[in-house]
Design a protein around this motif. Sequence first.
Motif, PDB file in Angstrom:
ATOM      1  N   SER B 212      51.907  28.495  48.242  1.00 30.40           N
ATOM      2  CA  SER B 212      51.882  29.895  47.787  1.00 30.40           C
ATOM      3  C   SER B 212      50.473  30.474  47.668  1.00 30.40           C
ATOM      4  O   SER B 212      50.275  31.683  47.777  1.00 30.40           O
ATOM      5  N   ASN B 213      49.479  29.612  47.440  1.00 35.10           N
ATOM      6  CA  ASN B 213      48.118  30.117  47.218  1.00 35.10           C
ATOM      7  C   ASN B 213      47.576  30.917  48.386  1.00 35.10           C
ATOM      8  O   ASN B 213      46.797  31.848  48.197  1.00 35.10           O
ATOM      9  N   TYR B 215      48.935  33.084  50.243  1.00 31.83           N
ATOM     10  CA  TYR B 215      49.300  34.498  50.216  1.00 31.83           C
ATOM     11  C   TYR B 215      48.412  35.253  49.231  1.00 31.83           C
ATOM     12  O   TYR B 215      47.963  36.361  49.483  1.00 31.83           O
ATOM     13  N   MET B 216      48.164  34.612  48.104  1.00 29.10           N
ATOM     14  CA  MET B 216      47.279  35.216  47.110  1.00 29.10           C
ATOM     15  C   MET B 216      45.869  35.353  47.666  1.00 29.10           C
ATOM     16  O   MET B 216      45.262  36.440  47.559  1.00 29.10           O
ATOM     17  N   TYR B 218      44.912  35.465  50.729  1.00 32.95           N
ATOM     18  CA  TYR B 218      44.942  36.496  51.772  1.00 32.95           C
ATOM     19  C   TYR B 218      44.830  37.880  51.123  1.00 32.95           C
ATOM     20  O   TYR B 218      44.044  38.734  51.559  1.00 32.95           O
ATOM     21  N   GLY B 219      45.608  38.115  50.076  1.00 31.24           N
ATOM     22  CA  GLY B 219      45.596  39.411  49.401  1.00 31.24           C
ATOM     23  C   GLY B 219      44.254  39.699  48.752  1.00 31.24           C
ATOM     24  O   GLY B 219      43.748  40.825  48.809  1.00 31.24           O
ATOM     25  N   LEU B 220      43.659  38.693  48.128  1.00 31.85           N
ATOM     26  CA  LEU B 220      42.365  38.886  47.468  1.00 31.85           C
ATOM     27  C   LEU B 220      41.287  39.244  48.486  1.00 31.85           C
ATOM     28  O   LEU B 220      40.456  40.137  48.265  1.00 31.85           O
ATOM     29  N   LYS B 222      41.832  40.543  51.500  1.00 36.70           N
ATOM     30  CA  LYS B 222      42.203  41.852  52.053  1.00 36.70           C
ATOM     31  C   LYS B 222      41.769  42.980  51.122  1.00 36.70           C
ATOM     32  O   LYS B 222      41.296  44.019  51.570  1.00 36.70           O
ATOM     33  N   ASN B 223      41.938  42.777  49.819  1.00 36.88           N
ATOM     34  CA  ASN B 223      41.606  43.825  48.858  1.00 36.88           C
ATOM     35  C   ASN B 223      40.100  44.005  48.660  1.00 36.88           C
ATOM     36  O   ASN B 223      39.678  44.905  47.953  1.00 36.88           O
ATOM     37  N   ILE B 230      45.441  33.067  57.872  1.00 33.62           N
ATOM     38  CA  ILE B 230      46.036  31.907  57.203  1.00 33.62           C
ATOM     39  C   ILE B 230      46.350  30.832  58.233  1.00 33.62           C
ATOM     40  O   ILE B 230      46.979  31.101  59.255  1.00 33.62           O
ATOM     41  N   ALA B 313      42.697  31.107  41.723  1.00 31.19           N
ATOM     42  CA  ALA B 313      42.473  32.535  41.477  1.00 31.19           C
ATOM     43  C   ALA B 313      41.178  32.744  40.694  1.00 31.19           C
ATOM     44  O   ALA B 313      40.378  33.628  41.008  1.00 31.19           O
TER      45      ALA B 313
END
Lengths: 397, 397
Positions: B212-213, B215-216, B218-220, B222-223, B230, B313
Amino acid sequence: MKLIKKLMPLNNAEKIVFNNLFEYIEKNKKIKKANLIESLNRVLCEDIISPIDLPYFNRAAMDGYAVIAEDTFGASETNPIILNLVNNDEISSGEAKIIFTGEKLPKNADAVVMKEFCNEINNFVEIYKSVYPNENVSKVGEDVKKGEIVLKKGTIINPYHLNLLASLGIKKVNVYDLKFGIIPTGDELVSLEDVENIEEDIKKLNGKVINSNVYMLYGLVKNLGFNGKIYDIVEDNKDSLKNTIKLALKENDILLITGGTSVSERDITVETVKELGNILIHGVNIRPGKPFGLGVVNNKLIFMLSGYPVASAVQFELFIQRFFTKRKKIIMPLKRNIASELGRVDFVRVKINKYVDPIRITGSGVISSLTRSDGYILIPENVEGYEKGEFVEVYLF
Amino acid sequence: MKLIKKLMPLNNAEKIVFNNLFEYIEKNKKIKKANLIESLNRVLCEDIISPIDLPYFNRAAMDGYAVIAEDTFGASETNPIILNLVNNDEISSGEAKIIFTGEKLPKNADAVVMKEFCNEINNFVEIYKSVYPNENVSKVGEDVKKGEIVLKKGTIINPYHLNLLASLGIKKVNVYDLKFGIIPTGDELVSLEDVENIEEDIKKLNGKVINSNVYMLYGLVKNLGFNGKIYDIVEDNKDSLKNTIKLALKENDILLITGGTSVSERDITVETVKELGNILIHGVNIRPGKPFGLGVVNNKLIFMLSGYPVASAVQFELFIQRFFTKRKKIIMPLKRNIASELGRVDFVRVKINKYVDPIRITGSGVISSLTRSDGYILIPENVEGYEKGEFVEVYLF
């Protein structure tokens, strides 16, 4: 001069806008099943309920040795208890197994002794400290319980949410999916693309201003996960505006028109939309943002926003952003008095630190009052203002 | 068990990471000139200085009549002053011109009388209230002054910033531009794509967890406006990891490896990176996030992050996010005591409302402690904790 006859209270206007948005989305199913990567920064349009317990097994919360707690009772530094080291999926009384944080406990084990309190010798481990049942164990469901709502409708999905969703085995979620057309109007506008050298150009612009709101509105739409399409500047002319509106209605779900709604003789946007369909709202008792209009043409909503940067930002916030999602809210004391007018809702941009500090220069055109602000407070209709030291609710940008 | 020999203080680790990031970006010019639409949500890598005054002309702040203030002195409801209505770019003493908010004042005009205090009759206007010079006028530079820093390096560009930039005639800005490869490792991982029915699947997973990490992360990434790629799960095997690292180094600027850095015998990531290049950091005195590693292979940085959601995170936040941009910071009183350990920096997730409320269940795997939090506080090395009621700094997510 022509005036908006009667200003609508914000509550009523909000109800009309939100009901219409809700109906449009429901009727036209403006929803998308997005995989996790696609769902980032989009607005969830359903509650997410956990399908499992997380963790779904009892796991070690520390590095150390999995044991049966009872076996360790009485252990101390002067009187260690000695257990047999095993490496099975199951332990029996008198046995221990090495374990790392996050690992599943072997069967029968119910506690973990931290490695700091153990000493491994060949096939044995000395335990210097007793543990109680469940000590250093993350129990099933400790993080999330099966059936629990983990994310609420209206959440903008952030990277941490993606981790949680993936951990729960959730591969897709439903998010709102809309296309916004953004139309700038006004003879006073100059295109940013036509600017060559701003320092030179302003000498010739003679009171014209750069078409800047469309970039902001594009960004606001985009940050709700929606598509935004910016149209060329439309002159203050009903026929031109009608043509652009008709085209944009074909290509989008919702239109945002910025400019041309001021409380003035030049109120061409409202008149044009009226000739094409119906006006539901024109003029709301808020400051800034008073000349807000909502129209319907071919069953699609047209938001008529002010041409002034701050006013249009406030209108977007109150009538679009807040429909889809809620800003984080905190409560803090005011640094100084702020006045408001009874009957009107005031949108006050603020800076926050230890206090809430209202930004002083707040004309509806003063865009720096938004770029410098951390959030806003809303002073309701029935309140004449707040006093220094009073606790107020701040919505954080 | 193998231990990280000595934990590095956070300050030192931060310095090493930030210096290396800075050098990589400088040497390789990892910067992009982005137009406004592209620049949304990206990190500015330069200060933006205003090329002009905004407004660049004196403009009306209200709808009403532009006048020469002196002409109105003495006006009252019982004794109105009468001015000639004109429609020129210039007025003379005894003249007034109708004007709308945002419009340029005609030459010689220095004030606006609000329409509420005026009465138009044919070619005249009665003025019922005197105005002082500059009243109801937005003066040149009131919003932004030429030469002023309007946005600072490290700002994540939001929609309001776009409006300001466009208003200033700024068409392009420099933003950071990097590609991140994200590599998950660990035999305990199951791919989300392989999940068919999570409620059934967990019966078979037997202690494995979903990957799951990534996806997080990737989002961090991206933001921050960056590209994230990935990679497939790499088993706990040096050769496999080496191959993936080599491939990912070709395709990216920076690698994030999640998993395999735990303070355990299975510390394969650090060993593998060491065989390919150098380890600059392994183990930092923070909680959570202790087993952080930084390596360099072929002059590119490899961030070795924990496999536990919260720990990774936190590591991303402290070592990557905070290099590029600063979170908004507020100061609020604590709702209850929190303890920490001298010498260690604690990263405490909190909820905020009127108080700062530390989230109780905070294991490094408890992802809901992040999804439920509004921000975090950092308890420095030399502090043993904070007491209820004490004011603390909160960084807002």
